[in-house]
Design a protein around this motif. Structure first.
Motif, PDB file in Angstrom:
ATOM      1  N   GLU A  73       0.942  -1.082  -0.085  1.00  0.00           N
ATOM      2  CA  GLU A  73      -0.008   0.069  -0.087  1.00  0.00           C
ATOM      3  C   GLU A  73       0.857   1.113   0.115  1.00  0.00           C
ATOM      4  OE1 GLU A  73      -0.493  -2.525   2.209  1.00  0.00           O
ATOM      5  OE2 GLU A  73      -2.097  -3.467   1.307  1.00  0.00           O
ATOM      6  N   GLN A  74       1.941   1.060   0.660  1.00  0.00           N
ATOM      7  CA  GLN A  74       2.853   2.317   0.806  1.00  0.00           C
ATOM      8  C   GLN A  74       3.492   2.747  -0.516  1.00  0.00           C
ATOM      9  OE1 GLN A  74       4.963   1.085   4.142  1.00  0.00           O
ATOM     10  NE2 GLN A  74       4.070   2.681   5.641  1.00  0.00           N
ATOM     11  N   ARG A  75       3.907   1.456  -1.007  1.00  0.00           N
ATOM     12  CA  ARG A  75       4.601   1.530  -2.446  1.00  0.00           C
ATOM     13  C   ARG A  75       3.797   2.042  -3.470  1.00  0.00           C
ATOM     14  NH1 ARG A  75       9.377   0.136  -3.068  1.00  0.00           N
ATOM     15  NH2 ARG A  75       9.366  -1.704  -1.525  1.00  0.00           N
ATOM     16  N   GLN A  76       2.431   1.656  -3.422  1.00  0.00           N
ATOM     17  CA  GLN A  76       1.547   2.262  -4.425  1.00  0.00           C
ATOM     18  C   GLN A  76       1.112   3.672  -3.968  1.00  0.00           C
ATOM     19  OE1 GLN A  76      -2.473   0.318  -3.936  1.00  0.00           O
ATOM     20  NE2 GLN A  76      -3.295   1.356  -5.679  1.00  0.00           N
ATOM     21  N   LEU A  78       3.422   5.663  -2.868  1.00  0.00           N
ATOM     22  CA  LEU A  78       4.646   6.532  -3.441  1.00  0.00           C
ATOM     23  C   LEU A  78       4.428   6.350  -5.222  1.00  0.00           C
ATOM     24  CD1 LEU A  78       7.454   7.546  -3.245  1.00  0.00           C
ATOM     25  CD2 LEU A  78       8.571   5.319  -3.351  1.00  0.00           C
ATOM     26  N   ASN A  79       4.146   5.513  -5.840  1.00  0.00           N
ATOM     27  CA  ASN A  79       3.800   5.407  -7.147  1.00  0.00           C
ATOM     28  C   ASN A  79       2.858   6.426  -7.853  1.00  0.00           C
ATOM     29  OD1 ASN A  79       6.017   3.461  -7.453  1.00  0.00           O
ATOM     30  ND2 ASN A  79       4.581   1.585  -7.703  1.00  0.00           N
ATOM     31  N   LEU A  80       1.684   6.521  -7.126  1.00  0.00           N
ATOM     32  CA  LEU A  80       0.754   7.312  -7.294  1.00  0.00           C
ATOM     33  C   LEU A  80       1.460   8.788  -7.298  1.00  0.00           C
ATOM     34  CD1 LEU A  80      -2.130   8.114  -7.971  1.00  0.00           C
ATOM     35  CD2 LEU A  80      -2.707   7.901  -5.772  1.00  0.00           C
ATOM     36  N   GLY A 119      -1.943  17.522  -7.947  1.00  0.00           N
ATOM     37  CA  GLY A 119      -2.050  16.112  -7.544  1.00  0.00           C
ATOM     38  C   GLY A 119      -0.433  15.891  -6.904  1.00  0.00           C
ATOM     39  N   THR A 120       0.594  16.519  -7.140  1.00  0.00           N
ATOM     40  CA  THR A 120       1.593  16.386  -6.278  1.00  0.00           C
ATOM     41  C   THR A 120       1.609  16.631  -5.035  1.00  0.00           C
ATOM     42  OG1 THR A 120       2.950  16.838  -8.324  1.00  0.00           O
ATOM     43  CG2 THR A 120       4.217  17.184  -6.099  1.00  0.00           C
ATOM     44  N   PHE A 121       0.851  17.856  -4.951  1.00  0.00           N
ATOM     45  CA  PHE A 121       0.473  18.033  -3.186  1.00  0.00           C
ATOM     46  C   PHE A 121      -0.263  17.289  -2.494  1.00  0.00           C
ATOM     47  CE2 PHE A 121      -1.951  20.528  -0.313  1.00  0.00           C
ATOM     48  CZ  PHE A 121      -0.944  20.983   0.615  1.00  0.00           C
ATOM     49  N   ILE A 122      -1.297  16.893  -2.991  1.00  0.00           N
ATOM     50  CA  ILE A 122      -2.553  16.087  -2.549  1.00  0.00           C
ATOM     51  C   ILE A 122      -1.805  14.802  -2.153  1.00  0.00           C
ATOM     52  CG2 ILE A 122      -4.592  14.606  -2.776  1.00  0.00           C
ATOM     53  CD1 ILE A 122      -5.571  17.290  -4.041  1.00  0.00           C
ATOM     54  N   THR A 123      -1.067  13.983  -3.494  1.00  0.00           N
ATOM     55  CA  THR A 123      -0.700  12.687  -2.832  1.00  0.00           C
ATOM     56  C   THR A 123       0.687  12.988  -2.055  1.00  0.00           C
ATOM     57  OG1 THR A 123       0.681  12.842  -4.963  1.00  0.00           O
ATOM     58  CG2 THR A 123      -1.320  11.938  -5.091  1.00  0.00           C
ATOM     59  N   GLY A 124       1.646  13.852  -2.334  1.00  0.00           N
ATOM     60  CA  GLY A 124       2.894  14.013  -1.476  1.00  0.00           C
ATOM     61  C   GLY A 124       2.383  14.200   0.062  1.00  0.00           C
ATOM     62  N   VAL A 125       1.500  15.040   0.249  1.00  0.00           N
ATOM     63  CA  VAL A 125       0.976  15.370   1.651  1.00  0.00           C
ATOM     64  C   VAL A 125       0.323  14.428   2.350  1.00  0.00           C
ATOM     65  CG1 VAL A 125       0.176  17.314   3.152  1.00  0.00           C
ATOM     66  CG2 VAL A 125       1.650  18.116   1.210  1.00  0.00           C
ATOM     67  N   PHE A 126      -0.965  14.142   1.681  1.00  0.00           N
ATOM     68  CA  PHE A 126      -1.922  13.354   2.327  1.00  0.00           C
ATOM     69  C   PHE A 126      -1.734  11.479   2.234  1.00  0.00           C
ATOM     70  CE2 PHE A 126      -3.826  17.395   1.437  1.00  0.00           C
ATOM     71  CZ  PHE A 126      -3.745  17.834   2.865  1.00  0.00           C
ATOM     72  N   THR A 127      -1.085  11.534   0.971  1.00  0.00           N
ATOM     73  CA  THR A 127      -0.842   9.984   1.035  1.00  0.00           C
ATOM     74  C   THR A 127       0.518   9.101   1.265  1.00  0.00           C
ATOM     75  OG1 THR A 127      -0.421   9.905  -1.180  1.00  0.00           O
ATOM     76  CG2 THR A 127      -2.809  10.004  -0.759  1.00  0.00           C
TER      77      THR A 127
END
Length: 133
Positions: A73-76, A78-80, A119-127
């Motif tokens: 899940e963590q790898r996914q 990061l890939n996202l 998308g970078t911000f949302i996935t970087g900060v929240f996921t």
């Protein structure tokens, strides 16, 4: 020192900080302060590229096993994140060039960049995982 949680947390802080600069840049252009807009964007570009290079040095040279302990899940996650951050990094030099040379494609490119950066911000900060697996 360069553990996965520490590096990811550092990246979250960096993404948040440069996003504040990006918002300030948008406010500057709305207020008609083109020179300030350009200077803020230059700072945004330099700081973001330094963070990207720093991250790449850590993950490729200093600690290549940094993400080895990630769960699927963590790898996914990061890939996202990379699906947004890599295009952002590719677009940034074009944004800087088009803005500094006053090209007509700067504004349409800015719209695309803004969406990709969101998308970078949302996935970087929240996921992205910032705790040990």
């Amino acid at each position: 020192m360069f553990t996965a949680p520490n590096v990811i947390m550092g990246l979250k802080i960096a993404v948040s900080a440069v996003t504040v600069l990006l918002i300030a840049s948008v406010i500057a252009i709305i207020l008609g302060r083109k020179r300030l807009h350009g200077r803020i964007n230059l700072a945004f570009f330099v700081l973001t590229m330094v963070a990207v290079i720093f991250f790449e040095v850590i993950i490729r040279l200093i600690n290549p096993q940094l993400t080895a302990s990630f769960t699927p899940e963590q790898r996914q996650a990061l890939n996202l994140h990379l699906c947004f951050s890599i295009p952002s990094a590719i677009l940034m030099p074009f944004m800087l060039y088009s803005g500094m040379t006053h090209r007509r494609f700067h504004v349409p490119l800015a719209v695309v960049f803004s969406l990709v950066w969101l998308g970078t911000f949302i996935t970087g900060v929240f996921t992205l995982p910032h705790t040990a697996p």
